[in-house]
Design a protein around this motif. Structure first.
Motif, PDB file in Angstrom:
ATOM      1  N   SER A  18       0.839  -1.198   0.000  1.00 48.04           N
ATOM      2  CA  SER A  18       0.000   0.000   0.000  1.00 48.04           C
ATOM      3  C   SER A  18       0.870   1.243   0.000  1.00 48.04           C
ATOM      4  O   SER A  18       2.067   1.173   0.240  1.00 48.04           O
ATOM      5  CB  SER A  18      -0.893   0.043   1.246  1.00 48.04           C
ATOM      6  OG  SER A  18      -0.148   0.451   2.374  1.00 48.04           O
ATOM      7  N   HIS A  19       0.239   2.338  -0.250  1.00 45.91           N
ATOM      8  CA  HIS A  19       0.891   3.623  -0.068  1.00 45.91           C
ATOM      9  C   HIS A  19       0.888   3.879   1.444  1.00 45.91           C
ATOM     10  O   HIS A  19      -0.040   3.445   2.118  1.00 45.91           O
ATOM     11  CB  HIS A  19       0.067   4.700  -0.797  1.00 45.91           C
ATOM     12  CG  HIS A  19       0.788   5.997  -0.927  1.00 45.91           C
ATOM     13  ND1 HIS A  19       1.685   6.231  -1.933  1.00 45.91           N
ATOM     14  CD2 HIS A  19       0.757   7.119  -0.170  1.00 45.91           C
ATOM     15  CE1 HIS A  19       2.180   7.452  -1.793  1.00 45.91           C
ATOM     16  NE2 HIS A  19       1.632   8.012  -0.738  1.00 45.91           N
ATOM     17  N   PRO A  20       1.907   4.581   1.974  1.00 46.84           N
ATOM     18  CA  PRO A  20       1.901   4.823   3.419  1.00 46.84           C
ATOM     19  C   PRO A  20       0.586   5.425   3.891  1.00 46.84           C
ATOM     20  O   PRO A  20       0.004   6.258   3.196  1.00 46.84           O
ATOM     21  CB  PRO A  20       3.042   5.835   3.598  1.00 46.84           C
ATOM     22  CG  PRO A  20       3.953   5.605   2.451  1.00 46.84           C
ATOM     23  CD  PRO A  20       3.091   5.128   1.317  1.00 46.84           C
ATOM     24  N   ASP A  21       0.125   4.949   5.037  1.00 43.20           N
ATOM     25  CA  ASP A  21      -1.075   5.473   5.693  1.00 43.20           C
ATOM     26  C   ASP A  21      -2.395   4.959   5.150  1.00 43.20           C
ATOM     27  O   ASP A  21      -3.453   5.370   5.613  1.00 43.20           O
ATOM     28  CB  ASP A  21      -1.115   7.012   5.693  1.00 43.20           C
ATOM     29  CG  ASP A  21      -0.321   7.566   6.855  1.00 43.20           C
ATOM     30  OD1 ASP A  21      -0.003   6.777   7.771  1.00 43.20           O
ATOM     31  OD2 ASP A  21      -0.020   8.767   6.850  1.00 43.20           O
ATOM     32  N   ALA A  22      -2.360   4.064   4.175  1.00 41.48           N
ATOM     33  CA  ALA A  22      -3.632   3.550   3.659  1.00 41.48           C
ATOM     34  C   ALA A  22      -4.256   2.564   4.650  1.00 41.48           C
ATOM     35  O   ALA A  22      -5.468   2.322   4.615  1.00 41.48           O
ATOM     36  CB  ALA A  22      -3.416   2.880   2.306  1.00 41.48           C
ATOM     37  N   THR A  26      -2.731  -1.596  10.138  1.00 43.15           N
ATOM     38  CA  THR A  26      -3.979  -1.842  10.855  1.00 43.15           C
ATOM     39  C   THR A  26      -4.628  -3.129  10.361  1.00 43.15           C
ATOM     40  O   THR A  26      -5.106  -3.948  11.152  1.00 43.15           O
ATOM     41  CB  THR A  26      -4.945  -0.638  10.654  1.00 43.15           C
ATOM     42  OG1 THR A  26      -4.218   0.559  10.884  1.00 43.15           O
ATOM     43  CG2 THR A  26      -6.129  -0.717  11.587  1.00 43.15           C
ATOM     44  N   LYS A  47       3.346   3.796  15.876  1.00 42.88           N
ATOM     45  CA  LYS A  47       4.031   4.842  15.124  1.00 42.88           C
ATOM     46  C   LYS A  47       4.530   5.947  16.022  1.00 42.88           C
ATOM     47  O   LYS A  47       5.648   6.365  15.951  1.00 42.88           O
ATOM     48  CB  LYS A  47       3.104   5.420  14.082  1.00 42.88           C
ATOM     49  CG  LYS A  47       3.190   4.592  12.830  1.00 42.88           C
ATOM     50  CD  LYS A  47       2.578   5.297  11.670  1.00 42.88           C
ATOM     51  CE  LYS A  47       2.838   4.495  10.419  1.00 42.88           C
ATOM     52  NZ  LYS A  47       1.937   4.774   9.364  1.00 42.88           N
TER      53      LYS A  47
END
Ligand code: GDP
Length: 534
Positions: A18-22, A26, A47
């Motif tokens: 994924s792209h970071p933060d997608a 989680t 984080k």
């Protein structure tokens, strides 16, 4: 043998991209929660908090709050033995990520529903597409305002040139997110309460033909809208075709919210059924089945100092066929000598455990006294398998790195060589200079920081670094040519790799064109055609 077959058959080894933060972390965390591998969510990666971090192992990661290296987790769920390969989302570590994808049999692509496809997703997708592995899409954060679901799937199809099959469909989004419709069962799973996902959500099931109950669960407006969307979807979408899924031509799409634990278990269950057991691998012109009795594996990643107390170096092997047994002697093809894989271990959630047996599909980490390089093959004695396909990506940033303290010459040479063997950096030499000065090439500039940090903390060496403006690198293919006699632009540099092969580094394409123009017969080739990096 029947047991071994069964063990291999139930293995599912995949990477999450994924792209970071997608929401990759989680989602991983929720998978582990369902597998019973961790007790509470929030245990995988902290984080900004001080929670223990499984995927992060280096101090630099903690400082920057990003995951630098990929880690592997194994857990059991519903009779399956699952290996998740976590990949760093940060663009500077893409090379490591690419290599990790070589060890996976399928990929789960997490997309932020508000953002759609982002640059990092695009890059990673290309590597998956190149290997034709199945790609599953999880469109996350539906509890927030998201883009129109039709738009999102349309974007996937257009940008990636693959078909999609929505396995479920969201009912609203943001504050109006009411749950998902499951197409195979023609029923909805209503979102009964928001919570931070510290436990499993069952949801409330309801057949969509039960209008009255549907209305009481999601309201008549949402029901009517859903019914019309489903009509549209059923009429316009691709048919489900497992063969296409398994060859990476049709991506099953799921909507949900990882944070709220919604749609995650339904996703996991269907994903495990649809995706493949361990795939075949190619060695020369031989296709090696995972069920082949002969053990074989390749090194896809080398990582130093996972445990600071031990200062160890671990080579990660993806087992391609057969069964691994601890204590047996195997054959290290590239070194042409027998090898005992010592301290074989797997990551079980937060613990590293010594393993006695492992099967095709599994990833094991073994103690590496400095003998392995990325891409090496290990197999049964007497066999000569050689797996290809670990690409080395051409460095795009270069710097001259020079030791400061001549008393530490040995440590400097050892440090840069070992870190280069791990594949984190590439090192080159300028003819005529010794080991006290090297040209370092990296794919992402953050790798320079990692180098500096590790050289200081692990080898006790400080150095001077001078950035170079060069961005392109090519092999000189003419064997009988003396590069010193080439007519080159002043900025073009001649370097050699650890095997003494000649290369040129260039500031821009115009320098390459100039060199080819002024030196008839000069043959240059792309760096990444070479699969044995160091
Ligand atoms: P990664 O960088 O892809 O690993 O992303 P993380 O899993 O660390 O998530 C990034 C941020 O998005 C965190 O603050 C998460 O709590 C948040 N997040 C993840 N999934 C969801 C979701 O389903 N809904 C909402 N609202 N936030 C989410």
């Amino acid at each position: 043998m029947a047991d071994i077959k069964q063990e291999i058959q139930r293995r599912r080894t995949f990477a999450i991209i994924s792209h970071p933060d997608a929401g990759k972390t989680t989602l991983t965390e929720k998978f582990l929660l369902y597998g019973g591998a961790i007790q509470s969510a929030g245990a995988v990666k902290g984080k900004s908090s001080d929670r223990h971090a499984t995927s992060d192992w280096m101090e630099i990661e903690k400082k920057r709050g990003i995951s630098v290296t990929s880690s592997v987790l194994q857990f059991e769920y519903g009779g399956y033995c699952i290996n998740i390969l976590d990949t760093p989302g940060h663009q500077d570590f893409s090379e490591d990520t690419y290599r990790t994808l070589m060890a996976a049999d399928s990929a789960v692509m997490v997309i932020d529903g508000a953002k759609g496809i982002e640059p990092q997703t695009r890059k990673l997708f290309k590597v998956c597409a190149m290997r034709h592995i199945p790609i599953f899409t999880f469109i996350n954060k539906m509890d927030r305002e998201a883009r129109d679901p039709f738009d999102l799937v349309d974007e996937l199809e257009k940008e990636f040139g693959i078909g999609t099959y929505a396995v479920n469909w969201p009912i609203g989004c943001g504050a109006g997110f009411k749950g998902v419709y499951e197409r195979d069962r023609r029923s909805i799973l209503a979102f009964d309460e928001f919570h931070a996902g510290r436990r499993r959500i069952e949801g409330v099931e309801c057949d969509i033909s039960d209008t009255e109950r549907m209305d009481s669960l999601i309201g008549s407006y949402a029901r009517e809208e859903l019914v019309s969307q489903i009509e549209l979807l059923d009429g316009a979408s691709f048919d489900f075709d497992l063969q296409k899924v398994r060859t990476g031509r049709l991506s099953p799409v799921f909507f949900g919210s990882a944070l709220n634990n919604f749609g995650v278990e339904a996703f996991l269950q269907r994903f495990l059924k649809m995706t493949t057991p361990p795939l075949e691998h190619i060695s020369g012109d031989e296709i090696i089945s995972p069920f082949d009795e002969r053990f074989s594996a390749f090194v896809f990643k080398i990582q130093a100092n996972m445990n600071k107390a031990h200062r160890d170096r671990i080579a990660f092997l993806r087992i391609c066929s057969g069964q691994f047994e601890r204590g047996r002697e195997y054959w290290h093809v590239q070194a042409d000598r027998p090898v005992k894989l010592s301290q074989p271990q797997q990551m079980m959630a937060q613990e590293r455990e010594i393993v006695d047996t492992a099967y095709a599909g599994d990833i094991i980490g073994v103690f590496d006294p400095g003998i392995f390089s990325i891409g090496d093959t290990v197999c049964e004695k007497g066999e000569k398998l050689r797996y290809a396909g670990i690409p080395t990506f051409a460095p795009e940033h270069f710097a001259v790195v020079e030791q400061i303290d001549s008393m530490k010459r040995k440590q400097f040479a050892k440090g840069v060589t070992e870190i280069a063997q791990e594949g984190a950096i590439q090192i080159f030499f300028e003819p005529g200079t010794g080991m006290e000065r090297v040209v370092v090439g990296v794919v992402g500039v953050l790798q320079f920081d990692v180098l500096q940090f590790r050289m200081e903390s692990e080898y006790g060496v400080r150095y001077n670094k001078r950035d170079l403006p060069h961005q392109l690198i090519r092999y000189i293919d003419n064997a009988d040519l003396n590069p010193a006699e080439l007519k080159l632009m002043q900025t073009t540099r001649w370097v050699q790799d650890v095997r003494g092969r000649n290369l040129l580094i260039f500031v821009g394409q115009y320098e390459i064109d100039w060199a080819l123009d002024k030196n008839p017969g000069l043959m240059l080739s792309e760096f990444n055609q070479n699969t044995d990096a160091v």
